[in-house]
Design an enzyme around this catalytic site. Sequence first.
Site, PDB file in Angstrom:
ATOM      1  N   TRP A   1       0.819  -1.212   0.000  1.00 20.90           N
ATOM      2  CA  TRP A   1       0.000   0.000   0.000  1.00 20.90           C
ATOM      3  C   TRP A   1       0.849   1.256   0.000  1.00 20.90           C
ATOM      4  O   TRP A   1       0.487   2.260  -0.636  1.00 20.90           O
ATOM      5  CB  TRP A   1      -0.975  -0.031   1.176  1.00 20.90           C
ATOM      6  CG  TRP A   1      -1.891  -1.216   1.087  1.00 20.90           C
ATOM      7  CD1 TRP A   1      -1.905  -2.319   1.905  1.00 20.90           C
ATOM      8  CD2 TRP A   1      -2.874  -1.466   0.077  1.00 20.90           C
ATOM      9  NE1 TRP A   1      -2.850  -3.223   1.472  1.00 20.90           N
ATOM     10  CE2 TRP A   1      -3.459  -2.734   0.360  1.00 20.90           C
ATOM     11  CE3 TRP A   1      -3.318  -0.748  -1.032  1.00 20.90           C
ATOM     12  CZ2 TRP A   1      -4.468  -3.286  -0.433  1.00 20.90           C
ATOM     13  CZ3 TRP A   1      -4.326  -1.293  -1.821  1.00 20.90           C
ATOM     14  CH2 TRP A   1      -4.883  -2.546  -1.525  1.00 20.90           C
TER      15      TRP A   1
ATOM     16  N   ASP B   1      -1.217   6.874   6.366  1.00 12.58           N
ATOM     17  CA  ASP B   1      -2.311   5.966   6.038  1.00 12.58           C
ATOM     18  C   ASP B   1      -2.464   5.018   7.222  1.00 12.58           C
ATOM     19  O   ASP B   1      -1.627   4.149   7.453  1.00 12.58           O
ATOM     20  CB  ASP B   1      -1.972   5.188   4.758  1.00 12.58           C
ATOM     21  CG  ASP B   1      -3.029   4.150   4.392  1.00 12.58           C
ATOM     22  OD1 ASP B   1      -4.017   4.009   5.135  1.00 12.58           O
ATOM     23  OD2 ASP B   1      -2.849   3.479   3.356  1.00 12.58           O
TER      24      ASP B   1
ATOM     25  N   LYS C   1     -12.048  -1.601   8.457  1.00 13.62           N
ATOM     26  CA  LYS C   1     -11.278  -2.520   9.292  1.00 13.62           C
ATOM     27  C   LYS C   1     -11.567  -2.295  10.779  1.00 13.62           C
ATOM     28  O   LYS C   1     -11.885  -3.224  11.501  1.00 13.62           O
ATOM     29  CB  LYS C   1      -9.790  -2.393   8.985  1.00 13.62           C
ATOM     30  CG  LYS C   1      -9.472  -2.683   7.507  1.00 13.62           C
ATOM     31  CD  LYS C   1      -8.025  -2.479   7.177  1.00 13.62           C
ATOM     32  CE  LYS C   1      -7.759  -2.526   5.680  1.00 13.62           C
ATOM     33  NZ  LYS C   1      -8.005  -3.836   5.076  1.00 13.62           N
TER      34      LYS C   1
END
Length: 365
Positions: free
Chosen positions: A106, A176, A200
């Site tokens: 990511w 992030d 999440k």
Amino acid sequence: MGDRRAHTYNFNAGPSALPTEVLEEVKEHLVDFQGHGLSIMEMSHRGKVYEDVHDRAISDLRELMQISDEHEVLFLQGGASLQFAMIPMNFLAKDQQAGFLLTGSWSEKAEEEARRFGKTRIAASAKEGNYQRIPNPGEIVYDAADAYLHVTSNNTIYGTQWATLPEGNGTPLVADMSSDILSRQVDVSKFAMIYAGAQKNLGPSGVTVVIAKKDFLARADRDVPTMLRYETHVKSRSLYNTPPTFGIYVLSLVLQWAKRQGSVDALARNNAEKAALIYDVIDRSEGFYRGHAAQDSRSLMNITFRLPTPELEKAFVARSVQEGFLGLAGHRSVGGCRASTYNAVPRAASVALCDLMRDFAQKNG
């Protein structure tokens, strides 16, 4: 909710577990929200009933994460993947550079997107060694010319996490936190921006939380399409167009649930205990289970491990599904197994997984 849910252990990496009591509350009010005769999904986002939900979600997130008035809180769409582009669109001109700390897939994607808008440089990388570890502080190369420094706090695919998040060293720090936001307390004041997909730890998919410092937002390029300007959403309190109202409503319920658990410190203790149980089985298995992450880089959210052979890994996952465990297959890009132990995964699920792992090792070791 039904016996089947009570005997299902959700270790999916995302979308992932939601608290059962939150889902029970959603179920109770799904058709008629608080006696208004409509579902929250049917109500105007301009009406007071929804705005109260919206505002409470913001205030509860501020309380839980200790977010001061120096930061704005936004509810956007497009997931972290849109933020990979939206951040450089707003803050990285063609003649500027941004720094990136590479710790997994990511962070690579964030850096790749930024290259479309300006220059990038790698401030530290753990790619050599297949992202088994987090760079140590001494490996980070700072550059005062950076418009911002980007870090991914937790890496779902490789199962690594910054035990201590890096400093910006004078450069705006952008993080992030999609896979570990609200799982432990962080000092929000150190970050120019934090962003996270909700699916999440915060709620259902479809909502992206952005927490951004006002003085950082003031630097943003104004020559950006309206919907991709942070300024648009700040001015409209994230109500410029129709937001994902149902997702924000469920997120609000999850935040209320988190407060009832004892807030973030209690969640963090529980998360550490859940992960420690599983890592202990791995470490005591005499090599039958092999953790991917170096011990000092282990994630408390995503526990990645291998078995002696691919065949045994498939057999383990197959048995786990038969016994009510979902989501234990590793990401397709790395294989192996992965247990995601986010906030809403109960301790009992980790205990049950440990029992399964010990039994499988005993019978197949």
